[in-house]
Design a protein around this motif. Structure first.
Motif, PDB file in Angstrom:
ATOM      1  N   LEU A  13     -26.631 -52.974  15.758  1.00  9.30           N
ATOM      2  CA  LEU A  13     -25.559 -53.050  14.752  1.00  9.30           C
ATOM      3  C   LEU A  13     -26.229 -53.284  13.408  1.00  9.30           C
ATOM      4  O   LEU A  13     -27.096 -54.157  13.291  1.00  9.30           O
ATOM      5  N   VAL A  14     -25.847 -52.500  12.394  1.00 11.80           N
ATOM      6  CA  VAL A  14     -26.436 -52.672  11.064  1.00 11.80           C
ATOM      7  C   VAL A  14     -25.337 -52.854  10.025  1.00 11.80           C
ATOM      8  O   VAL A  14     -24.177 -52.505  10.259  1.00 11.80           O
ATOM      9  N   GLY A  15     -25.736 -53.413   8.887  1.00 16.06           N
ATOM     10  CA  GLY A  15     -24.782 -53.651   7.802  1.00 16.06           C
ATOM     11  C   GLY A  15     -24.528 -52.393   6.988  1.00 16.06           C
ATOM     12  O   GLY A  15     -25.296 -51.421   7.047  1.00 16.06           O
ATOM     13  N   THR A  16     -23.475 -52.420   6.214  1.00 16.79           N
ATOM     14  CA  THR A  16     -23.087 -51.244   5.427  1.00 16.79           C
ATOM     15  C   THR A  16     -24.156 -50.882   4.399  1.00 16.79           C
ATOM     16  O   THR A  16     -24.410 -49.704   4.146  1.00 16.79           O
ATOM     17  N   LYS A  17     -24.790 -51.906   3.806  1.00 18.92           N
ATOM     18  CA  LYS A  17     -25.776 -51.635   2.757  1.00 18.92           C
ATOM     19  C   LYS A  17     -26.999 -50.925   3.338  1.00 18.92           C
ATOM     20  O   LYS A  17     -27.490 -49.933   2.783  1.00 18.92           O
ATOM     21  N   LEU A  18     -27.483 -51.455   4.479  1.00 20.30           N
ATOM     22  CA  LEU A  18     -28.648 -50.841   5.109  1.00 20.30           C
ATOM     23  C   LEU A  18     -28.313 -49.409   5.530  1.00 20.30           C
ATOM     24  O   LEU A  18     -29.109 -48.480   5.324  1.00 20.30           O
ATOM     25  N   ALA A  19     -27.114 -49.252   6.094  1.00 16.44           N
ATOM     26  CA  ALA A  19     -26.703 -47.922   6.534  1.00 16.44           C
ATOM     27  C   ALA A  19     -26.677 -46.958   5.347  1.00 16.44           C
ATOM     28  O   ALA A  19     -27.133 -45.810   5.449  1.00 16.44           O
ATOM     29  N   ALA A  20     -26.200 -47.446   4.221  1.00 18.48           N
ATOM     30  CA  ALA A  20     -26.128 -46.587   3.042  1.00 18.48           C
ATOM     31  C   ALA A  20     -27.533 -46.267   2.523  1.00 18.48           C
ATOM     32  O   ALA A  20     -27.843 -45.121   2.202  1.00 18.48           O
ATOM     33  N   ASP A  21     -28.384 -47.304   2.470  1.00 19.51           N
ATOM     34  CA  ASP A  21     -29.750 -47.110   1.961  1.00 19.51           C
ATOM     35  C   ASP A  21     -30.508 -46.083   2.788  1.00 19.51           C
ATOM     36  O   ASP A  21     -31.277 -45.274   2.258  1.00 19.51           O
ATOM     37  N   LEU A  22     -30.311 -46.161   4.100  1.00 15.29           N
ATOM     38  CA  LEU A  22     -31.079 -45.283   4.977  1.00 15.29           C
ATOM     39  C   LEU A  22     -30.294 -44.028   5.343  1.00 15.29           C
ATOM     40  O   LEU A  22     -30.787 -43.182   6.076  1.00 15.29           O
ATOM     41  N   GLY A  23     -29.073 -43.935   4.874  1.00 13.34           N
ATOM     42  CA  GLY A  23     -28.234 -42.788   5.203  1.00 13.34           C
ATOM     43  C   GLY A  23     -27.902 -42.721   6.682  1.00 13.34           C
ATOM     44  O   GLY A  23     -27.885 -41.655   7.294  1.00 13.34           O
TER      45      GLY A  23
ATOM     46  N   THR B 262     -25.611 -43.155  10.128  1.00 17.21           N
ATOM     47  CA  THR B 262     -24.241 -43.163  10.636  1.00 17.21           C
ATOM     48  C   THR B 262     -24.275 -43.524  12.118  1.00 17.21           C
ATOM     49  O   THR B 262     -25.348 -43.557  12.735  1.00 17.21           O
ATOM     50  N   VAL B 263     -23.101 -43.831  12.644  1.00 14.54           N
ATOM     51  CA  VAL B 263     -23.008 -44.266  14.038  1.00 14.54           C
ATOM     52  C   VAL B 263     -23.509 -43.144  14.957  1.00 14.54           C
ATOM     53  O   VAL B 263     -23.203 -41.968  14.745  1.00 14.54           O
ATOM     54  N   GLY B 264     -24.305 -43.557  15.972  1.00 17.73           N
ATOM     55  CA  GLY B 264     -24.824 -42.595  16.945  1.00 17.73           C
ATOM     56  C   GLY B 264     -26.230 -42.120  16.595  1.00 17.73           C
ATOM     57  O   GLY B 264     -26.916 -41.544  17.429  1.00 17.73           O
ATOM     58  N   GLU B 265     -26.680 -42.376  15.353  1.00 18.98           N
ATOM     59  CA  GLU B 265     -28.031 -41.955  14.968  1.00 18.98           C
ATOM     60  C   GLU B 265     -29.073 -42.943  15.478  1.00 18.98           C
ATOM     61  O   GLU B 265     -28.770 -44.089  15.773  1.00 18.98           O
ATOM     62  N   LYS B 266     -30.276 -42.496  15.509  1.00 19.44           N
ATOM     63  CA  LYS B 266     -31.375 -43.332  16.005  1.00 19.44           C
ATOM     64  C   LYS B 266     -32.015 -44.092  14.852  1.00 19.44           C
ATOM     65  O   LYS B 266     -32.070 -43.600  13.719  1.00 19.44           O
ATOM     66  N   LEU B 267     -32.514 -45.322  15.178  1.00 17.32           N
ATOM     67  CA  LEU B 267     -33.196 -46.130  14.157  1.00 17.32           C
ATOM     68  C   LEU B 267     -34.367 -46.829  14.834  1.00 17.32           C
ATOM     69  O   LEU B 267     -34.208 -47.483  15.862  1.00 17.32           O
ATOM     70  N   ARG B 268     -35.542 -46.689  14.204  1.00 19.54           N
ATOM     71  CA  ARG B 268     -36.737 -47.361  14.751  1.00 19.54           C
ATOM     72  C   ARG B 268     -36.860 -48.749  14.156  1.00 19.54           C
ATOM     73  O   ARG B 268     -36.601 -48.936  12.968  1.00 19.54           O
TER      74      ARG B 268
ATOM     75  N   GLY C 240     -22.760 -49.587  15.812  1.00 21.36           N
ATOM     76  CA  GLY C 240     -21.684 -49.937  14.874  1.00 21.36           C
ATOM     77  C   GLY C 240     -22.243 -50.362  13.527  1.00 21.36           C
ATOM     78  O   GLY C 240     -23.402 -50.768  13.408  1.00 21.36           O
ATOM     79  N   ILE C 241     -21.438 -50.236  12.516  1.00 23.27           N
ATOM     80  CA  ILE C 241     -21.816 -50.656  11.160  1.00 23.27           C
ATOM     81  C   ILE C 241     -20.796 -51.712  10.707  1.00 23.27           C
ATOM     82  O   ILE C 241     -19.587 -51.506  10.844  1.00 23.27           O
ATOM     83  N   PHE C 242     -21.325 -52.835  10.231  1.00 30.39           N
ATOM     84  CA  PHE C 242     -20.430 -53.950   9.892  1.00 30.39           C
ATOM     85  C   PHE C 242     -20.488 -54.282   8.408  1.00 30.39           C
ATOM     86  O   PHE C 242     -21.422 -53.893   7.709  1.00 30.39           O
ATOM     87  N   ASP C 243     -19.455 -55.011   7.970  1.00 29.45           N
ATOM     88  CA  ASP C 243     -19.408 -55.518   6.601  1.00 29.45           C
ATOM     89  C   ASP C 243     -19.154 -57.014   6.663  1.00 29.45           C
ATOM     90  O   ASP C 243     -18.074 -57.460   7.031  1.00 29.45           O
TER      91      ASP C 243
END
Ligand SMILES: Nc1ncnc2c1ncn2[C@@H]1O[C@H](COP(=O)(O)OP(=O)(O)O)[C@@H](O)[C@H]1O
Ligand SMILES: [Mg+2]
Lengths: 235, 412
Positions: free
Chosen positions: B167-177, B179-185, B204-207
């Motif tokens: 689960l990541v925050g909205t800011k990190l998700a935005a910075d790294l572009g 979206t849900v279902g994508e992979k993150l190392r 999921g992406i949280f605020d």
């Protein structure tokens, strides 16, 4: 406690000074001796400033004499505290004033009830009935629910007489009760007091400037410069 | 005349009705005062409850961590004793000793409502060439969500973590572009061989309502975090919730003393917030006090005038056998009535203000700034104080009415 047979009122050497201890100190009453028997109908006359109101206030326990004794229905009033004086006043004395007789926030009947209400604390139906009876006695039964302030001077004074009778006091003190009325109303009010006196045996002491009315009383007491001088009335 | 009301009450009502214009103005004055007090207090309670809710929704009541390592004085020579250098050692990531036993101990306590073990440490979220520093927190979702309800804060996806989910925050998700279902190392300072490099799927992406938290916070299953941070089987913090959050500091104190752990309450963590709120409350009470004084002066001045206006009637009542006590109580009752009627009207007015506030004071998106609740106790307390104020301010005029000399009053 109160003697039923003795005089209603007894004054012995009553003196009254105002502004005691100041340069303006003046003695207004210079040793008054007076006895009023039960059922007497008396006029108190005298020039303006002679001390009539002062004497009436002392008799009515609204003011205290500087010296001398005052007995009401045989009870010595000296040394009574304010509460005891108030109680004695409420039970033994009725007042009729010249002006501003009634409490304007109450109806005519309620004003008549007032001494009873003040005595008991809570109103009840018997008080109401008594008030209405008294109002019809003074010919105002139709006006019982009128606000006190919406009545003529003569009517207000008759309400005040009914109110003074509410507690069946032994003595009614009236300070110029007709002084503010036209001749017709004055005669009516005076006749009313006379009728109460005759029918109920209530003692009256009435201050008046009207010599015609004074002449109709049993006894005229004259006060001049704070001393009594007595003459007898017509009847 | 009601046979159930004493002369004092009847006369007080009649006098108030007769002087209705003055009475009405005073009652309006009292009502405005009461409504201001109620509105301000409700607003403040709403603001403060909102702040606490926000704080507590992203913060455990107590956070338990390992005891700090003792710093030993570095002593080269005995002579250097007075310049002995005492330095905190850099805190390396350490597990809480015997944490299962501590959890068992905590769960036995009746005032503890939730305990959640977590492991947290520094990591990098890597996407292509970009590596963002993050705080990696390993959680047991079920227990953790009872302390911090991430489900409430999810803006896309779900909070139900899969074994390889993150689960990541909205800011990190935005910075790294992301979206849900994508992979993150995610990488740590452990070598890739020893599990310091793993790939997750964004569940999921949280605020969390806080920019910093939305940039730094990441949540993965406990086991995954343990291996990434090299703490297999260990945990770094225990999050604890209590039935009453305001007891957190005393409970934390008790835990520090009895369990050889470091326990910090949210009250300590947010000490500045608490201080600010206390200041706010003090300011609020001060304003309420002066509103009360203004209302009291208003009632008192009207009653003083009324005593003067009615002095003749008071004299006549005294002549007809009214005791001083009765006269005094007539005016005290008038004061009490103004206070009581004023507080009833003021309560309604206050409710009106609150309703208006809820209708019009809204965020651009139409949601409320924060919820204001109507607190019955506040209304009761304010009404009681207003009525008492009415009685107290009537004391002086009532006393002067009772003291009136009937002779002067009638002649006057
Ligand atoms: N409270 C008072 N203080 C000072 N003088 C008073 C007071 N009351 C009455 N007097 C004086 O006492 C005298 C008698 O007054 P009053 O009894 O009212 O006379 P009357 O009723 O016969 O006209 C007057 O000279 C009056 O000025
Ligand atoms: Mg006179």
């Amino acid at each position: 406690m109160a003697e039923r047979n003795g005089p209603v009122l007894k004054l012995e050497g009553v003196r009254k000074s105002f502004n005691i201890g100041t340069p303006a100190e003046t003695e207004v009453l210079h040793g008054i001796d007076l006895v009023l028997e039960r059922g007497e109908f008396c006029a108190l006359i005298g020039p303006s400033g002679s001390g009539k109101s002062t004497l009436l206030n002392i008799i009515g326990l609204l003011d205290r004499p500087t010296s001398g004794r005052l007995l009401i229905e045989g009870k010595d009033t000296q040394g009574l505290d304010d509460a005891a004086q108030t109680r004695l006043r409420g039970h033994s004395i009725g007042f009729v004033f010249q002006y501003h007789h009634l409490i304007s926030a109450f109806s005519a009947a309620e004003n008549v009830m007032m001494p009873l209400l003040l005595d008991r604390g809570f109103p009840n139906a018997a008080m109401r009935t008594r008030a209405e009876d008294l109002l019809s006695e003074v010919g105002l039964e139709k006006w019982k629910n009128n606000p006190a302030s919406h009545m003529s001077g003569g009517q207000q004074q008759r309400v005040a007489i009914a109110r003074a009778l509410a507690m069946k006091p032994a003595l009614i003190l009236a300070d110029e009760p007709t002084g503010n009325l036209d001749t017709k109303s004055a005669d009516d009010v005076f006749a009313m007091m006379r009728r109460v006196n005759v029918e109920q045996g209530t003692t009256f002491l009435i201050v008046t400037h009207n010599m015609e009315l004074a002449a109709q009383t049993d006894r005229i007491i004259e006060i001049v410069d704070g001393r009594l001088r007595e003459s007898h009335g017509a009847a | 005349m009601s046979p159930f009301l004493p002369f004092e009450v009847i006369a007080a009502f009649r006098f108030l009705v007769e002087g209705r214009r003055q009475s009405l103005l005073t009652i309006i004055g009292a009502a405005v005062g009461v409504s201001v007090v109620i509105f301000m207090a409700s607003l403040l309670a709403g603001v403060q409850a909102n702040i606490f809710n926000r704080v507590l929704s992203t913060q455990a009541h107590i956070v338990i961590s390992p005891p700090e390592e003792e710093a030993l004085p570095v002593r080269k020579h005995e002579a250097d004793l007075d310049i002995a250098l005492v330095q905190k050692p850099a805190q390396r990531l350490r597990s809480i000793d015997q944490w299962q036993a501590i959890v068992a101990n905590l769960r036995k306590r009746p005032n503890v409502t939730a305990v959640s073990p977590t492991v947290a440490g520094a990591a990098f979220a890597v996407l292509g060439d970009v590596a963002n520093p993050v705080t990696l927190t390993g959680i047991e979702p079920a227990g953790f969500f009872r302390i911090i309800d991430l489900k409430e804060k999810i803006v896309s996806g779900t909070a139900d973590l899969t074994p390889e989910g993150i689960l990541v925050g909205t800011k990190l998700a935005a910075d790294l572009g992301l979206t849900v279902g994508e992979k993150l190392r995610v990488r740590t300072n452990k070598s890739a061989d020893s599990g310091g490099d793993q790939t997750f799927v964004v569940d999921g992406i949280f605020d969390l309502g806080n920019r910093d938290a939305n940039e730094r916070s990441t949540y993965v299953p406990l086991r995954a975090a343990q291996s990434l941070l090299g703490l297999s089987g260990g945990i770094t913090t225990l999050s604890v919730n209590l039935d009453d959050p305001y007891t957190a500091e005393t409970v934390a104190e008790d835990l520090r003393n009895s369990l050889d752990v470091n326990a910090e309450s949210w009250i300590k963590t947010f000490e500045q917030v608490f201080t600010a709120l206390r200041t706010q409350s003090t300011a609020n009470y001060t304003i309420q006090f002066f509103v009360g004084v203004a209302v009291a002066l208003g009632i008192s001045s009207v009653l003083v005038v009324s005593v003067v206006q009615r002095s003749r009637e008071i004299g006549i009542l005294r002549a007809m056998g009214a005791s001083r006590g009765r006269i005094r109580r007539v005016f005290l009752t008038q004061g009490a009535t103004i206070g009581l009627v004023g507080s009833i009207a003021g309560s309604l007015l206050g409710i009106g203000f609150i309703v208006l506030w809820r209708l019009f004071a809204r965020n651009p998106d139409g949601t409320e700034f924060f919820p204001i609740t109507l607190q019955p106790m506040l209304f009761l307390r304010t009404g009681l104080i207003a009525t008492m104020t009415g009685v107290l301010t009537a004391l002086l005029p009532a006393q002067s009415a009772a003291r009136l000399n009937p002779v002067d009053a009638i002649r006057g």
